[in-house]
Structures are given as C-alpha cells and as structure tokens.
Design a protein around this motif. Sequence first.
Motif, PDB file in Angstrom:
ATOM      1  N   THR A 295       0.845  -1.200   0.000  1.00  0.00           N
ATOM      2  CA  THR A 295       0.000   0.000   0.000  1.00  0.00           C
ATOM      3  C   THR A 295       0.880   1.250   0.000  1.00  0.00           C
ATOM      4  O   THR A 295       1.976   1.261   0.555  1.00  0.00           O
ATOM      5  CB  THR A 295      -0.907   0.038   1.246  1.00  0.00           C
ATOM      6  N   ALA A 296       0.368   2.312  -0.617  1.00  0.00           N
ATOM      7  CA  ALA A 296       1.131   3.554  -0.700  1.00  0.00           C
ATOM      8  C   ALA A 296       1.228   4.213   0.669  1.00  0.00           C
ATOM      9  O   ALA A 296       0.316   4.109   1.500  1.00  0.00           O
ATOM     10  CB  ALA A 296       0.467   4.507  -1.686  1.00  0.00           C
ATOM     11  N   LEU A 297       2.353   4.876   0.913  1.00  0.00           N
ATOM     12  CA  LEU A 297       2.547   5.650   2.140  1.00  0.00           C
ATOM     13  C   LEU A 297       3.195   6.972   1.734  1.00  0.00           C
ATOM     14  O   LEU A 297       4.106   7.005   0.899  1.00  0.00           O
ATOM     15  CB  LEU A 297       3.444   4.902   3.130  1.00  0.00           C
ATOM     16  N   ALA A 298       2.704   8.064   2.318  1.00  0.00           N
ATOM     17  CA  ALA A 298       3.197   9.392   1.935  1.00  0.00           C
ATOM     18  C   ALA A 298       3.213  10.305   3.152  1.00  0.00           C
ATOM     19  O   ALA A 298       2.566  10.032   4.168  1.00  0.00           O
ATOM     20  CB  ALA A 298       2.321   9.975   0.834  1.00  0.00           C
ATOM     21  N   TYR A 299       3.946  11.409   3.033  1.00  0.00           N
ATOM     22  CA  TYR A 299       4.080  12.370   4.136  1.00  0.00           C
ATOM     23  C   TYR A 299       3.710  13.761   3.613  1.00  0.00           C
ATOM     24  O   TYR A 299       4.192  14.187   2.561  1.00  0.00           O
ATOM     25  CB  TYR A 299       5.513  12.364   4.665  1.00  0.00           C
ATOM     26  N   VAL A 300       2.868  14.476   4.365  1.00  0.00           N
ATOM     27  CA  VAL A 300       2.417  15.815   3.955  1.00  0.00           C
ATOM     28  C   VAL A 300       3.408  16.865   4.474  1.00  0.00           C
ATOM     29  O   VAL A 300       3.551  17.056   5.687  1.00  0.00           O
ATOM     30  CB  VAL A 300       0.998  16.110   4.473  1.00  0.00           C
ATOM     31  N   MET A 301       4.077  17.545   3.542  1.00  0.00           N
ATOM     32  CA  MET A 301       5.119  18.510   3.888  1.00  0.00           C
ATOM     33  C   MET A 301       4.584  19.918   4.130  1.00  0.00           C
ATOM     34  O   MET A 301       5.177  20.693   4.881  1.00  0.00           O
ATOM     35  CB  MET A 301       6.160  18.574   2.764  1.00  0.00           C
ATOM     36  N   LYS A 302       3.475  20.258   3.469  1.00  0.00           N
ATOM     37  CA  LYS A 302       2.976  21.631   3.538  1.00  0.00           C
ATOM     38  C   LYS A 302       1.527  21.672   3.076  1.00  0.00           C
ATOM     39  O   LYS A 302       1.143  20.968   2.149  1.00  0.00           O
ATOM     40  CB  LYS A 302       3.839  22.535   2.644  1.00  0.00           C
ATOM     41  N   THR A 303       0.726  22.512   3.739  1.00  0.00           N
ATOM     42  CA  THR A 303      -0.671  22.721   3.360  1.00  0.00           C
ATOM     43  C   THR A 303      -0.848  24.144   2.842  1.00  0.00           C
ATOM     44  O   THR A 303      -0.326  25.087   3.435  1.00  0.00           O
ATOM     45  CB  THR A 303      -1.596  22.509   4.582  1.00  0.00           C
ATOM     46  N   THR A 304      -1.573  24.302   1.732  1.00  0.00           N
ATOM     47  CA  THR A 304      -1.827  25.622   1.169  1.00  0.00           C
ATOM     48  C   THR A 304      -3.289  25.737   0.768  1.00  0.00           C
ATOM     49  O   THR A 304      -3.857  24.813   0.185  1.00  0.00           O
ATOM     50  CB  THR A 304      -0.955  25.866  -0.092  1.00  0.00           C
ATOM     51  N   HIS A 305      -3.878  26.878   1.114  1.00  0.00           N
ATOM     52  CA  HIS A 305      -5.235  27.186   0.659  1.00  0.00           C
ATOM     53  C   HIS A 305      -5.133  28.206  -0.465  1.00  0.00           C
ATOM     54  O   HIS A 305      -4.687  29.330  -0.252  1.00  0.00           O
ATOM     55  CB  HIS A 305      -6.079  27.747   1.803  1.00  0.00           C
ATOM     56  N   LEU A 306      -5.525  27.816  -1.661  1.00  0.00           N
ATOM     57  CA  LEU A 306      -5.484  28.732  -2.793  1.00  0.00           C
ATOM     58  C   LEU A 306      -6.675  29.688  -2.730  1.00  0.00           C
ATOM     59  O   LEU A 306      -7.718  29.362  -2.160  1.00  0.00           O
ATOM     60  CB  LEU A 306      -5.522  27.950  -4.111  1.00  0.00           C
ATOM     61  N   GLN A 307      -6.502  30.863  -3.329  1.00  0.00           N
ATOM     62  CA  GLN A 307      -7.563  31.869  -3.270  1.00  0.00           C
ATOM     63  C   GLN A 307      -8.859  31.355  -3.901  1.00  0.00           C
ATOM     64  O   GLN A 307      -9.937  31.570  -3.380  1.00  0.00           O
ATOM     65  CB  GLN A 307      -7.092  33.146  -3.969  1.00  0.00           C
ATOM     66  N   HIS A 308      -8.724  30.657  -5.040  1.00  0.00           N
ATOM     67  CA  HIS A 308      -9.930  30.158  -5.706  1.00  0.00           C
ATOM     68  C   HIS A 308      -9.829  28.680  -6.069  1.00  0.00           C
ATOM     69  O   HIS A 308     -10.675  28.172  -6.793  1.00  0.00           O
ATOM     70  CB  HIS A 308     -10.201  30.967  -6.979  1.00  0.00           C
ATOM     71  N   GLY A 309      -8.806  27.998  -5.591  1.00  0.00           N
ATOM     72  CA  GLY A 309      -8.591  26.624  -6.048  1.00  0.00           C
ATOM     73  C   GLY A 309      -8.673  25.562  -4.982  1.00  0.00           C
ATOM     74  O   GLY A 309      -8.269  24.423  -5.196  1.00  0.00           O
ATOM     75  N   GLY A 310      -9.173  25.911  -3.797  1.00  0.00           N
ATOM     76  CA  GLY A 310      -9.290  24.915  -2.745  1.00  0.00           C
ATOM     77  C   GLY A 310      -7.967  24.648  -2.045  1.00  0.00           C
ATOM     78  O   GLY A 310      -7.022  25.434  -2.110  1.00  0.00           O
ATOM     79  N   LYS A 311      -7.898  23.495  -1.414  1.00  0.00           N
ATOM     80  CA  LYS A 311      -6.760  23.149  -0.565  1.00  0.00           C
ATOM     81  C   LYS A 311      -5.820  22.198  -1.290  1.00  0.00           C
ATOM     82  O   LYS A 311      -6.249  21.251  -1.935  1.00  0.00           O
ATOM     83  CB  LYS A 311      -7.296  22.503   0.718  1.00  0.00           C
ATOM     84  N   LEU A 312      -4.509  22.456  -1.171  1.00  0.00           N
ATOM     85  CA  LEU A 312      -3.486  21.567  -1.724  1.00  0.00           C
ATOM     86  C   LEU A 312      -2.575  21.082  -0.607  1.00  0.00           C
ATOM     87  O   LEU A 312      -2.173  21.867   0.269  1.00  0.00           O
ATOM     88  CB  LEU A 312      -2.647  22.292  -2.776  1.00  0.00           C
ATOM     89  N   SER A 313      -2.220  19.805  -0.642  1.00  0.00           N
ATOM     90  CA  SER A 313      -1.299  19.219   0.337  1.00  0.00           C
ATOM     91  C   SER A 313      -0.041  18.759  -0.400  1.00  0.00           C
ATOM     92  O   SER A 313      -0.076  17.768  -1.141  1.00  0.00           O
ATOM     93  CB  SER A 313      -1.960  18.024   1.043  1.00  0.00           C
TER      94      SER A 313
END
Length: 683
Positions: A295-313
């Motif tokens: 199974t895939a395993l990943a680590y979230v380095m940074k969270t960003t909320h875009l002005q009009h594009g929702g949330k990116l991890s």
Amino acid sequence: MGQDNLRSPRGPRCIALVGPFQSGKTTLLEAILARTGAIPKAGTIEACNTVGDSSPQARHHRMSVGLTAATTTFMGDSYTFIDCPGSVEFAHDMRAALPAVDAAVIVCEADERKLPQLQLIMRELEDLGIPRFLFLNKIDKANKRIRETLATLQPASRTPLVLRQIPIWKGDLIAGFVDLALERAFVYREHMPSEVIELEAGDLDREKEARLTMLEKLADHDDRLLEQLLEDIPPPRDEVFDDLASELREGQICPVLLGCATRENGVLRLLKALRHEAPDVAATAERLGVSNETTALAYVMKTTHLQHGGKLSLTRILRGHIADGDTVQSSGGGAGRISGIVAPNVGSDTKRASAAAGETVSLGKLDAVKTGDTLTTGKTVPEALVDVVPTAPVLATALAATDRKDDVKLGQALTRLVEEDPSLSVVHNQLTHQMVLWGQGEMHLRVAVERLQDRFGVSVKQHAPPVGYQETIRKTITQRGRHKKQSGGHGQFGDVVLAIKPLPRGSGFVFIEKIVGGAVPKNYIGAVEEGAGDGLARGPLGFPVIDVEVTLTDGSYHSVDSSDQAFRTAARIGVTEALPQCAPVLLEPIHVVEIVCPTDATAKINSILSGRRGQILGFDTREGWTGWDLVRAMMPEAEIGDLIVEVRSATAGAGGFTRQFDHMSEVTGRAADQIIAAHRAAA
C-alpha cells in the motif's frame, strides 16, 4: 567501506535548500533551474521574477516567507527542490518539510555573525539524521582563506566539515576551484559551465595538501583507506567517491562545496554531487521506519489554501503508488478522496493521473489532512512517521475585522492560516472577548495579517493584546445585598448578607454558606454563589477579582416574589458594593522567562531583562549547545509583550525564549495608578 556498500540512487529525489536568512537559497534555486534548462534565464530578487518568493508578501519584503517546491531534471534524473525560508520566524515550514527529504543543501556564506543561525539549522538536520552538503555561497566576495572560513564555520556542525573543493586565487579574487575528489581544476565562466584547466605548480601543492586532509577525515571511518594512506598508496578514485557518498549518507561528514549562485558558479558541480552521492527515497523511507508493504505511504510537507482553487497538500510519496481519485487515511484520523494530483513544475503546475515513490506532488481537496500527517491508501489509520511540534509562540497581536460583518469571514480565514502554518495560533480571550493571534515574531505576524487581506479579502484592525491584570482585596467586611422590584404581577425580591474576606494568593474564589433557620432557602443558594461570582468579574479597579472568600451568613426571602434571578442579582449587588470598602489592590502576572542566546550576547540579554523589570534568577551554559547560554528571569507579563524583538536584535536573529506563568504580584503607587488610568481610557 567500498563499492559493495553502495548502490546508485534510483528514482526521483527531493532536496531541501536551507540556510541562514539572506544566504542566497532562492538565488541558488534560480541558478539550478536555469542550469538544468527548466527556465530560460535565472530571475533575481531585485527584479521580483524568481520562481521562489513568488507571493506578494515575499516580493514586498524581499525575503522568503514560505517554502517553494520546484521540480527539474538533471542528466535524466528528476529532482524536486524545496526552497525553505531562512528566517527563524518562518522556520516551521522548513521543520515540517525536512523529515521526508533525501538530503539538504545548506546555503551559507563566510559571515561569522550568521553562525548562531547556521547552528540552529545544522542541529535540525543532525537530529533528524538528514544527509547534508554545505554550499559556501558568495565565494566571489570571500576575503579569507578557505581554511580560516572552514574553522569559523565548524563550531556550527557536530560532524566534520570536509572540503570537497579549494579555490583558485588570482590576486585577491577567486577565479575557479580544484575538485579534490576528481583531482581536476576548473575556471569559472559566468552563467556557463566551468572550464577545465591545468594546475600550476603552486596550486598543485595546495591541492595535494588539501586532498590529503580530506582523505584523512574520510579515513576516520574507513580502515582500508587509512592503511593506504599510512603506506603512501594512492587510493583509487572510485573508492574515494564511494567513501564520500557512504559517509555523507551515514551522517559522518558534511561535504563543503564552493560557488556563487548569482553567477551560477559551482552549480553544476553541486548537482553532480547530489546525483552521485545523495540518497534516494528508499534510504529516506528506511530512515523514517517505513515498513515494506504494497500500500502507498506518503508524508504531507505543507498545506496551502489557494484563493480560488481549494486546498493543496504538498506530499512526498515514500512507498507505492497514489492515483487521482484514491481514498487515503491520515495519521490524524481523517480520510479523504484525492481530487487532483499536481506536479510542482516551474512556471505552470501540471496535472498528473498518478504519482509513484520518490515523487513530490500536491494532492487536491484533502480537507481532513494537515501538515505533518502520514497518508496511506490502506484501510487502517497509519501511525505518524514523525511528530513536528511547533515552537512556542513569542509575540501576539489582538485582531478585529475592520467591518463587523466580516467577523465570521475573519474566523474562517484565521483557521486556514493556522492550518497552513501551525506555528501561528489563535486564542479567544473569554474575559475581553478579543481574538489574539500569536506568532514567532514581528515579521511573522505582519505577513499573516497581509495574507488575511491579500488572500482572504479580510481587512483587520490591530492593537496590543491585554495584559492579564487582576485585583484582590486586603480587608474583610460584611455587606448586605438587597434586590427589590415591583412591576405589576410578581415582583422580584432577594436579600443576602455576605462576609467578604481576602484569601492567600492562588486560592481563587471560595463560596461558603452558613445559613441558619432557612433565612435563605436551600434552592436559592446556588444562585447566590453565581451572583457573587458575577460581582467579582470586574472589581472597582476595573479588573477581575481573585483570591476572595464570600460567605453567605444571613438574608431573607419572599414566598411569592423571590426567585433564582432575584437572589443572583442581590448577591452581585452585595459584592459590588462591598469591594471598594475592602482595600482593593492591583495584581500583575509574573512569568518565569528562559532565554537561549549565543554566549557573546548574554551580557546584552541581561541588560535587556534588567531594563524590563526582570529579576535575573541565574544563567548557565545551554546543555548540548557549544557557545550558547540559558538565562532565567522573573518578568512581569506587561514587559514580555515585544521582548522577542529586542532578543532577536541582540542575537543576530537566533535567540528565543519560553515563558510560563508563575504568580500574581501586587502593584501599588504611581505604577498602579497609571495602569488603572490607561485601562479606563481604553474601555
């Protein structure tokens, strides 16, 4: 140690660019991207056209205020570079991203004043076990011999700094370098690859001496190399490269390379060192204790909320394969379905159908996922690989929306800001009903407020947060509180006799009931206690009253007109009328403050503390930190407000402190009068 212990790194790699404030990290990223063909020409900070520092706040302040990820290819391999802020105020972005990188390039210059900042960054990398190169930038401005510079920088690192190159001097200027592992000389050419030249006699002698020093340091961890040196046998070049790679990956050395990012000098040699010596995602996964599953395993380095594009991890895939539309479980307990995978390519982020181990990508719309989370495509919640705890905040500002109708919008925007940067925090002051934003320093808070305006469209008013003043009493009195109101139909009637007396510091509010003969019925006693508490919420000096005992001794009631509300009001009236007669006295909160600072700044710190009514309790060397001290003092909360500004100024941006409430202390005389007058004026 030799060829058998190494394997060539495979797959995409992730490299952090770290270093003290204004050491040239963003400029180095530009040089790397230009040299690898990702951009046609390197931008500059002055022209505001760099790939990193692209936010309005970064360009306005001419400094990194958040991390930037950019992917490029070099000799067929993919690299994602994470350009991290250098200021200690924005260090959480670096600290949250570092665990999942394969290696770090520490960008620094020969500036002794930045040594404490360099030491802070080195310690992060050492504690995490991250392989690291040191890129000595701005070599064109060097005014010291390289050995002197190395001796200056060495105290910042607990592992040996090993010169991989020595400069070629032409008069007082550095014209090129000698690669000690490759045994070749190169002359710099601006914005072009360096040119190979023959070494002249003087430089040849210097090269042999410096190469021997490098080999001797490598031999500390390689018995075979040590034997070859003792027997004057020249070690094979391949074995030297193997030693450099293996000792880097095991954290036994920190190789030092030279260059000038603005001229793109030394960049190609740095990239080749990364290609041959930096580990890959398999080694990083092993360092983090990732088990070998499908199974895939990943680590979230940074969270960003875009002005009009929702949330990116921004996420590093450590194992397996993640596809758009996959459902992932988070170590924080949340789950979500990936809606879009974006590769952080230069100029235009590109959508991807999937991502595999080693790749660094942004995952869309994972609302329940936060920075530092571990993600899996498996069915069970994964354990967190690391726990990145934000540094305790040191400066605060009280906020209110300029337009009251934006209050809800402000709350939502602050929630997103804190999600993006957990080293910010928001506290709702229950007594003053104020919203207080805490951060890591003056610039940190300034940028947060600018983001509220630029990204979320919320304009705010700021003012200093209130100090937690309180008051108490010195004298005991007995007071009647009576509430009688007739307004047609049932009236209101409550009557209490209260004995009010001071208690020792730290006792809080104590309520006692000593009613005899049912003068106040039992069912109204709770209302009397609540009313007494209401009366203590704001004392005659304007602050909450503490350390008081209120005893209900007598009273009377009316069979029809008495009620809980009537007795609550009567008790409040009794306490409010009594307090001015009880010799009220102002109290201010006193905290224990612990400041960490470089030893050469300790005298300045002591002076700062004394100037802020601080009582110095003592100082000692900071455990495990060469050249640092820990100073302890008792300080009034009112004096701690902007203390960090002076501490950072006195320590070249490296000092910090923690605080803990200790006790409340009486304030009398003119000082008390000034505090009370200022409080009334602000009310």
